[in-house]
Design a protein around this motif. Structure first.
Motif, PDB file in Angstrom:
ATOM      1  N   HIS A  44      -1.881   0.512   1.032  1.00 52.47           N
ATOM      2  CA  HIS A  44      -1.008   0.135   0.288  1.00 52.47           C
ATOM      3  C   HIS A  44      -0.996   1.023  -1.161  1.00 52.47           C
ATOM      4  O   HIS A  44      -0.030   1.427  -1.675  1.00 52.47           O
ATOM      5  N   PHE A  45      -2.414   1.036  -1.691  1.00 51.21           N
ATOM      6  CA  PHE A  45      -2.643   2.047  -2.941  1.00 51.21           C
ATOM      7  C   PHE A  45      -2.337   3.334  -2.611  1.00 51.21           C
ATOM      8  O   PHE A  45      -1.515   4.017  -3.348  1.00 51.21           O
ATOM      9  N   GLY A  46      -2.252   3.846  -1.471  1.00 51.31           N
ATOM     10  CA  GLY A  46      -2.009   5.225  -1.039  1.00 51.31           C
ATOM     11  C   GLY A  46      -0.368   5.225  -1.135  1.00 51.31           C
ATOM     12  O   GLY A  46       0.402   6.319  -1.589  1.00 51.31           O
ATOM     13  N   TYR A  47       0.374   4.210  -0.499  1.00 48.62           N
ATOM     14  CA  TYR A  47       1.851   4.318  -0.579  1.00 48.62           C
ATOM     15  C   TYR A  47       2.514   4.204  -1.632  1.00 48.62           C
ATOM     16  O   TYR A  47       3.345   5.039  -2.313  1.00 48.62           O
ATOM     17  N   ILE A  48       1.801   3.260  -2.872  1.00 45.32           N
ATOM     18  CA  ILE A  48       2.196   3.182  -4.221  1.00 45.32           C
ATOM     19  C   ILE A  48       2.163   4.391  -5.002  1.00 45.32           C
ATOM     20  O   ILE A  48       2.964   4.929  -5.788  1.00 45.32           O
ATOM     21  N   ALA A  49       0.870   5.134  -4.687  1.00 43.48           N
ATOM     22  CA  ALA A  49       0.551   6.177  -5.524  1.00 43.48           C
ATOM     23  C   ALA A  49       1.626   7.374  -5.199  1.00 43.48           C
ATOM     24  O   ALA A  49       2.134   8.115  -6.042  1.00 43.48           O
ATOM     25  N   ASP A  50       1.931   7.401  -3.989  1.00 43.10           N
ATOM     26  CA  ASP A  50       3.011   8.553  -3.300  1.00 43.10           C
ATOM     27  C   ASP A  50       4.581   8.365  -3.929  1.00 43.10           C
ATOM     28  O   ASP A  50       4.949   9.136  -4.454  1.00 43.10           O
ATOM     29  N   LYS A  51       4.828   6.942  -3.981  1.00 47.28           N
ATOM     30  CA  LYS A  51       6.099   6.676  -4.598  1.00 47.28           C
ATOM     31  C   LYS A  51       6.170   6.755  -6.135  1.00 47.28           C
ATOM     32  O   LYS A  51       7.289   6.903  -6.818  1.00 47.28           O
TER      33      LYS A  51
END
Length: 254
Positions: free
Chosen positions: A180-187
């Motif tokens: 989830h952190f990876g997804y948020i960071a990408d966004k």
């Protein structure tokens, strides 16, 4: 300027701004009166007195931040979630059916629970704050996507860090958080806030959860954008105000 005082939905006498101010007291709050004033130019002014039951640093911080950002007049009452006692000595189980914070007490006696619901309600009562797009717009759909993702996927993934759980289960939740952190960071790449240039209630919620990575010892250094995002939110004056009111130290991203 002349105002008409309203009580219980019924029009009262015409009075002055000072008289309206004098009516908006703690006694009025305790008696659960909702006051509004209508000036001779027919512009409606609302003053809503509310109380937030909170625990320092808990998810209730998101609601506290929104209250400050939106410019509400409000009271705070701290809750010890272990003893279920409020700061004034009340039994919190008698106030909250869920025995959980945050809990918002409105001046009409109604209560509102659940973080994402509370912060939406607060933002919608103060549309001029810009904390949430108007309902029915596609921008609101995008905001709701973030709120649901944060509540269901991120917030709940911290669960094993607050209760006793087996190592295998804890590792599974940890991997889920990393994803989830990876997804948020990408966004978040290339923009200061989740939805772009505007700080919203979703940022108040996400920021609150990210502060938990400090005391849970969750390393988020693999996502530098999150390390930049947190101090950016924390530098906002109203966020700082909410943290100071709860006696919280500076959040540290690890």
């Amino acid at each position: 300027m002349i105002y008409q005082l309203m009580r219980g939905g019924k029009r009262g006498v015409w009075t002055s701004p000072r008289a309206v101010t004098l009516c908006l007291t703690e006694k009025s709050y305790q008696n659960n009166f909702l006051f509004s004033a209508r000036c001779s130019h027919h512009k409606q002014l609302k003053r809503i007195f509310i109380k937030l039951y909170y625990t320092p640093g808990a998810c209730s911080l998101a609601a506290h931040i929104v209250l400050c950002e939106a410019g509400y007049a409000f009271d705070l009452e701290k809750v010890d979630l272990k003893t279920k006692k409020t700061e004034s000595g009340k039994n919190f189980n008698m106030i909250s059916e869920k025995s959980a914070v945050p809990l918002l007490l409105l001046d009409n006696g109604q209560t509102v629970s659940e973080v994402s619901v509370i912060i939406q309600y607060l933002a919608d009562q103060k549309p001029e704050s810009g904390l949430a797009p108007q309902f029915g717009t596609f921008e609101r759909v995008r905001l709701n996507e973030w709120l649901n993702f944060i509540a269901v996927e991120v917030h709940k993934s911290f669960y094993p860090y607050f209760v006793e759980m087996g190592t295998e289960a804890k590792e599974a939740y940890h991997k889920k958080l990393e994803r989830h952190f990876g997804y948020i960071a990408d966004k978040l790449k290339g923009k200061p806030y989740l939805t772009g240039e505007q700080f919203t209630i979703a940022d108040a919620y996400l920021y609150t959860l990210l502060t938990w990575t400090g005391f849970t010892k969750i390393d988020i250094s693999a996502w530098p954008v999150l390390g930049e995002y947190m101090p950016g939110i924390e530098s906002r004056p109203k966020v700082h105000e909410a943290r100071m009111a709860e006696g919280l130290p500076k959040a540290v991203a690890t």
